[in-house]
Scaffold this motif. Structure first.
Motif, PDB file in Angstrom:
ATOM      1  N   GLU A 183     -32.108  58.731 -27.276  1.00 17.47           N
ATOM      2  CA  GLU A 183     -32.783  58.825 -28.568  1.00 17.47           C
ATOM      3  C   GLU A 183     -32.418  57.700 -29.522  1.00 17.47           C
ATOM      4  O   GLU A 183     -33.234  57.263 -30.304  1.00 17.47           O
ATOM      5  CB  GLU A 183     -32.506  60.183 -29.207  1.00 17.47           C
ATOM      6  CG  GLU A 183     -33.706  61.097 -29.116  1.00 17.47           C
ATOM      7  CD  GLU A 183     -33.496  62.384 -29.868  1.00 17.47           C
ATOM      8  OE1 GLU A 183     -32.394  62.647 -30.347  1.00 17.47           O
ATOM      9  OE2 GLU A 183     -34.485  63.137 -29.970  1.00 17.47           O
ATOM     10  N   TYR A 184     -31.158  57.233 -29.456  1.00 20.27           N
ATOM     11  CA  TYR A 184     -30.785  56.222 -30.441  1.00 20.27           C
ATOM     12  C   TYR A 184     -31.560  54.922 -30.225  1.00 20.27           C
ATOM     13  O   TYR A 184     -31.854  54.207 -31.175  1.00 20.27           O
ATOM     14  CB  TYR A 184     -29.269  55.982 -30.442  1.00 20.27           C
ATOM     15  CG  TYR A 184     -28.741  55.062 -29.389  1.00 20.27           C
ATOM     16  CD1 TYR A 184     -28.632  53.694 -29.634  1.00 20.27           C
ATOM     17  CD2 TYR A 184     -28.348  55.534 -28.146  1.00 20.27           C
ATOM     18  CE1 TYR A 184     -28.139  52.838 -28.673  1.00 20.27           C
ATOM     19  CE2 TYR A 184     -27.860  54.689 -27.177  1.00 20.27           C
ATOM     20  CZ  TYR A 184     -27.760  53.335 -27.446  1.00 20.27           C
ATOM     21  OH  TYR A 184     -27.291  52.488 -26.495  1.00 20.27           O
ATOM     22  N   GLU A 186     -34.639  54.860 -28.985  1.00 21.32           N
ATOM     23  CA  GLU A 186     -35.970  55.178 -29.483  1.00 21.32           C
ATOM     24  C   GLU A 186     -35.995  55.139 -31.008  1.00 21.32           C
ATOM     25  O   GLU A 186     -36.936  54.645 -31.626  1.00 21.32           O
ATOM     26  CB  GLU A 186     -36.357  56.563 -28.983  1.00 21.32           C
ATOM     27  CG  GLU A 186     -37.825  56.790 -28.986  1.00 21.32           C
ATOM     28  CD  GLU A 186     -38.172  58.186 -28.528  1.00 21.32           C
ATOM     29  OE1 GLU A 186     -39.347  58.506 -28.546  1.00 21.32           O
ATOM     30  OE2 GLU A 186     -37.253  58.958 -28.182  1.00 21.32           O
ATOM     31  N   ALA A 187     -34.895  55.633 -31.605  1.00 24.49           N
ATOM     32  CA  ALA A 187     -34.823  55.633 -33.068  1.00 24.49           C
ATOM     33  C   ALA A 187     -34.795  54.211 -33.595  1.00 24.49           C
ATOM     34  O   ALA A 187     -35.471  53.887 -34.574  1.00 24.49           O
ATOM     35  CB  ALA A 187     -33.582  56.404 -33.530  1.00 24.49           C
ATOM     36  N   LYS A 189     -36.076  51.695 -32.280  1.00 23.57           N
ATOM     37  CA  LYS A 189     -37.428  51.155 -32.126  1.00 23.57           C
ATOM     38  C   LYS A 189     -38.358  51.771 -33.180  1.00 23.57           C
ATOM     39  O   LYS A 189     -39.174  51.077 -33.777  1.00 23.57           O
ATOM     40  CB  LYS A 189     -37.918  51.510 -30.723  1.00 23.57           C
ATOM     41  CG  LYS A 189     -38.903  50.547 -30.140  1.00 23.57           C
ATOM     42  CD  LYS A 189     -39.115  50.894 -28.674  1.00 23.57           C
ATOM     43  CE  LYS A 189     -40.454  50.432 -28.184  1.00 23.57           C
ATOM     44  NZ  LYS A 189     -40.748  50.975 -26.853  1.00 23.57           N
ATOM     45  N   ALA A 190     -38.200  53.071 -33.384  1.00 25.88           N
ATOM     46  CA  ALA A 190     -39.072  53.773 -34.332  1.00 25.88           C
ATOM     47  C   ALA A 190     -38.876  53.273 -35.754  1.00 25.88           C
ATOM     48  O   ALA A 190     -39.734  53.452 -36.595  1.00 25.88           O
ATOM     49  CB  ALA A 190     -38.810  55.273 -34.270  1.00 25.88           C
ATOM     50  N   LEU A 191     -37.737  52.659 -36.023  1.00 27.03           N
ATOM     51  CA  LEU A 191     -37.490  52.173 -37.375  1.00 27.03           C
ATOM     52  C   LEU A 191     -37.736  50.684 -37.465  1.00 27.03           C
ATOM     53  O   LEU A 191     -37.239  50.009 -38.361  1.00 27.03           O
ATOM     54  CB  LEU A 191     -36.072  52.529 -37.806  1.00 27.03           C
ATOM     55  CG  LEU A 191     -35.913  54.044 -37.914  1.00 27.03           C
ATOM     56  CD1 LEU A 191     -34.468  54.445 -37.953  1.00 27.03           C
ATOM     57  CD2 LEU A 191     -36.657  54.567 -39.131  1.00 27.03           C
ATOM     58  N   GLY A 192     -38.469  50.163 -36.515  1.00 26.26           N
ATOM     59  CA  GLY A 192     -38.927  48.791 -36.642  1.00 26.26           C
ATOM     60  C   GLY A 192     -37.977  47.756 -36.074  1.00 26.26           C
ATOM     61  O   GLY A 192     -38.070  46.592 -36.431  1.00 26.26           O
ATOM     62  N   SER A 194     -36.712  44.977 -33.688  1.00 28.24           N
ATOM     63  CA  SER A 194     -37.382  44.084 -32.753  1.00 28.24           C
ATOM     64  C   SER A 194     -36.691  44.195 -31.395  1.00 28.24           C
ATOM     65  O   SER A 194     -35.644  44.798 -31.261  1.00 28.24           O
ATOM     66  CB  SER A 194     -37.287  42.647 -33.256  1.00 28.24           C
ATOM     67  OG  SER A 194     -35.935  42.289 -33.395  1.00 28.24           O
TER      68      SER A 194
END
Lengths: 294, 341
Positions: A183-184, A186-187, A189-192, A194
């Motif tokens: 998850e970290y 993915e997180a 990535k989810a917060l932008g 690069s």
């Protein structure tokens, strides 16, 4: 190692009890080879600075003398002091070991992490290329590269690095595959974040432990490979000493002066053993704590 | 699809024809999300409710294009966020949406925060990933965010590592990271499932407060109808990859039209209910998405199913401001009934 140093380590381990993971680390098991190697690095860096000429001064009258007070490890076939030659040779070994591993870690690490993270087909090409490199016997590959390049220190470093690159590519790719679904990541990535941010800032710090273990093994491997190349005359060239070169020179005189061969061989064994032990203990420690979050 | 709402500009998120399918090892495609529509207006809270595996998390992830392979978003899918179709953006453009336009928080705060960095570092790093500010400015803003999400003594907590914090504190950190760039939309994927009940209430209250303080919209994914009742303006109920009912929260919860929603509401335990009484449950299990029944997906478990339900699948039938995908709703109760889809 002195008793005082051991006592200090013990105290450090006791003090660190609250930190959890360190107390479970059997300090001496990791510290002994670590201190031995640190000492060797220190000696092999400082001594050639203080006594730059010692490994090269010839005393033909004292050639092939056994250990004495003037030459603690005896002399070689040209009457050069074996101890100072081995010290400089150890430095060459470390230069190749650390240098080539740093290069392999940087290149192989980045390629592996990237190909594990991105779905880019170029990643698959990188993996197949490293499979090809892995399929080559390492000494053959190194010989090939040294022959094509030059037989000097940078040439040997590149050749040995090339042998280790595919190992790091595979390891880093595997590490990334184990992390990328967490998850970290993915997180991030989810917060932008690069691609370079996710790979270098988010994932890399989480996989440092296995990388350190593999690096210790790679250094040991590189030291052996360098000795092998030098033994075959494809490493650093005389009069620069190297553990492999000393062994090769000593081979001709084993019947007359066994010490000449025993000391470089012993030193090589000890260095590789210490590095392997370091890697083993590191792996055991990592396996126990495994950076688990609760 | 036409919008019956006059305040079109107030619309922040519009999901059209979202389909997400997964390639299975057998070479077949499992359709996890089947052609759903969803809208969310600025500053409002939408609860997306459903049981495990109904596709609610995949819906949340597909908004930010974070569906993991082998999942794939269908070609006809459109996700309009703040005027832009996210399905058509380049990876770099997407990166600039993630964070400043839409932030996301995850179910498990202990795994969603990087264990190797201090929490303060992670908040300020997020700011600096999107804005050119100095380390000091980022730190000041991170501290402000930490007090905004009510982390006590932010100055002291700034240099804590995630493992030094409790689960509730970690979720607050996660929220601070997600709102660091003032997103217009916050996607919360089961934000309280991993927390105990008192902490859960605090986090939900925090989210509601943040909505009014920052004016951001929240899409909250949950299986807990209590959470939806407590904070959501609108609710959408998902079942087996489809939205079966949506509308204003009070209306849906007080007068559920779809038998699945009715079943869900009946199976919520009520404080003070007779201890010996059996909690009603919906019989049967969620259908296998590879092998869906013909007609309505809920029909095999539905007590009110009739012949038509087993033959033809109902689309979302709009009843003024709300809709339900059930043939029962077609029996005209009011003249303005329209079929959408």
């Amino acid at each position: 190692m002195s008793k005082a140093a051991l006592a200090m380590l013990d105290a450090a381990a006791t003090n660190a009890k609250g930190r959890g993971s360190f107390e479970r680390l059997r300090a001496p098991a990791l510290a002994l080879p670590g201190l031995f190697l640190a000492l060797l690095v220190l000696i092999s860096v400082i001594t050639p600075l203080v006594l730059p000429d010692a490994p090269f001064q010839q005393h033909l009258s004292e050639a092939l003398a056994g250990p004495s007070s003037a030459h603690p490890l005896g002399t070689d076939e040209l009457g050069r002091d074996l101890l100072s030659r081995l010290i400089l040779g150890t430095r060459i070994s470390f230069e190749v070991g650390f240098g080539s591993t740093a290069v392999a870690l940087a290149i192989g690490g980045l390629l592996g992490l990237w190909s594990g993270y991105s779905e880019n087909p170029v990643g698959a090409v990188i993996m197949r290329l490293s499979d090809v490199l892995l399929a080559f016997p390492s000494i053959l590959l190194a010989m090939l590269v040294v022959t094509v390049m030059r037989t000097d220190l940078p040439g040997v470093i590149v050749a040995v690095a090339l042998v280790n690159i595919p190992v790091f590519v595979r390891l880093n790719r595997a590490l990334m595959l184990s992390q990328r679904r967490l998850e970290y990541v993915e997180a991030a990535k989810a917060l932008g974040g690069s691609t370079s941010y996710v790979i270098l800032r988010a994932v890399l710090p989480n996989v440092l432990a296995p990388l350190a273990v593999q690096s210790a093994l790679a250094i040991a491997n590189a030291v052996l490979l360098e000795a092998g190349l030098s033994f075959l005359g494809l490493g650093v060239q005389p009069p620069t000493p190297s553990l492999g070169l000393e062994l090769q020179e000593a081979a001709a005189y084993l019947r007359q002066d066994a010490w000449f061969g025993i000391f470089p061989g012993l030193l090589l064994i000890l260095i590789v053993l210490a590095l392997n032990k370091l890697a083993d203990e590191g792996a055991r420690w990592y396996g126990r704590t495994d950076l688990k979050v609760e | 699809m036409m919008s019956q709402r006059s305040d079109f500009d107030s619309e922040l998120l519009r999901i059209e024809h979202l389909t997400v399918s997964f390639a299975t090892s057998g070479g077949r495609r499992l359709v996890a999300i089947d052609d759903i529509e969803l809208t969310l207006s600025r500053g409002s809270i939408l609860g997306l409710v459903g049981e495990s595996g109904c596709g609610k998390s995949v819906t949340a992830r597909s908004i930010l294009q974070l569906v993991k392979p082998p999942g794939r978003i269908g070609a006809a899918s459109r996700i309009w966020l703040d005027g832009r179709d996210l399905t058509r953006l380049s990876p770099d453009e997407l990166r600039r949406v993630r964070g400043p336009i839409a932030g996301m928080i995850f179910q498990e705060p202990s795994t969603a925060i990087n264990p190797m960095y201090t929490v303060g570092n992670q908040i300020s790093e997020t700011i600096r990933a999107h804005e050119r500010v100095s380390g000091r400015v980022a730190r000041t803003r991170a501290l402000e965010l930490m007090s905004l999400v009510r982390i006590p003594a932010p100055n002291r907590r700034y240099d804590d590592f995630p493992h030094q914090m409790s689960g509730g504190m970690r979720q607050r950190v996660m929220i601070a990271i997600a709102i660091a760039c003032h997103p217009k939309l916050l996607i919360a994927d089961e934000p309280t499932t991993a927390l105990d009940v008192t902490i859960q209430a605090q986090i939900l209250e925090l989210l509601t407060n943040l909505r009014s303080q920052l004016g951001m919209a929240i899409l909250i994914i949950t299986h807990d109808l209590g959470i939806v009742a407590g904070m959501a303006d609108r609710v959408a109920i998902m079942y087996a990859g489809r939205i079966v009912e949506q509308g204003r929260t009070e209306e849906v919860l007080q007068d559920p039209k779809h038998p699945y929603t009715q079943g869900l509401l009946k199976s919520v335990p009520v404080l003070g209910m007779d201890r010996g009484a059996r909690l009603p449950s919906i019989p049967g299990t969620v259908p296998n998405l590879i092998d869906l029944p013909p007609g309505c997906r809920f029909a095999p478990r539905c007590a009110s199913a009739f012949e038509k339900c087993r033959i033809e699948e109902p689309r979302l039938i709009q009843l003024s401001d709300r809709g339900a995908a059930c043939w029962l709703c077609e029996l005209p109760t009011r003249p303005g009934t329209a079929v959408l889809g």
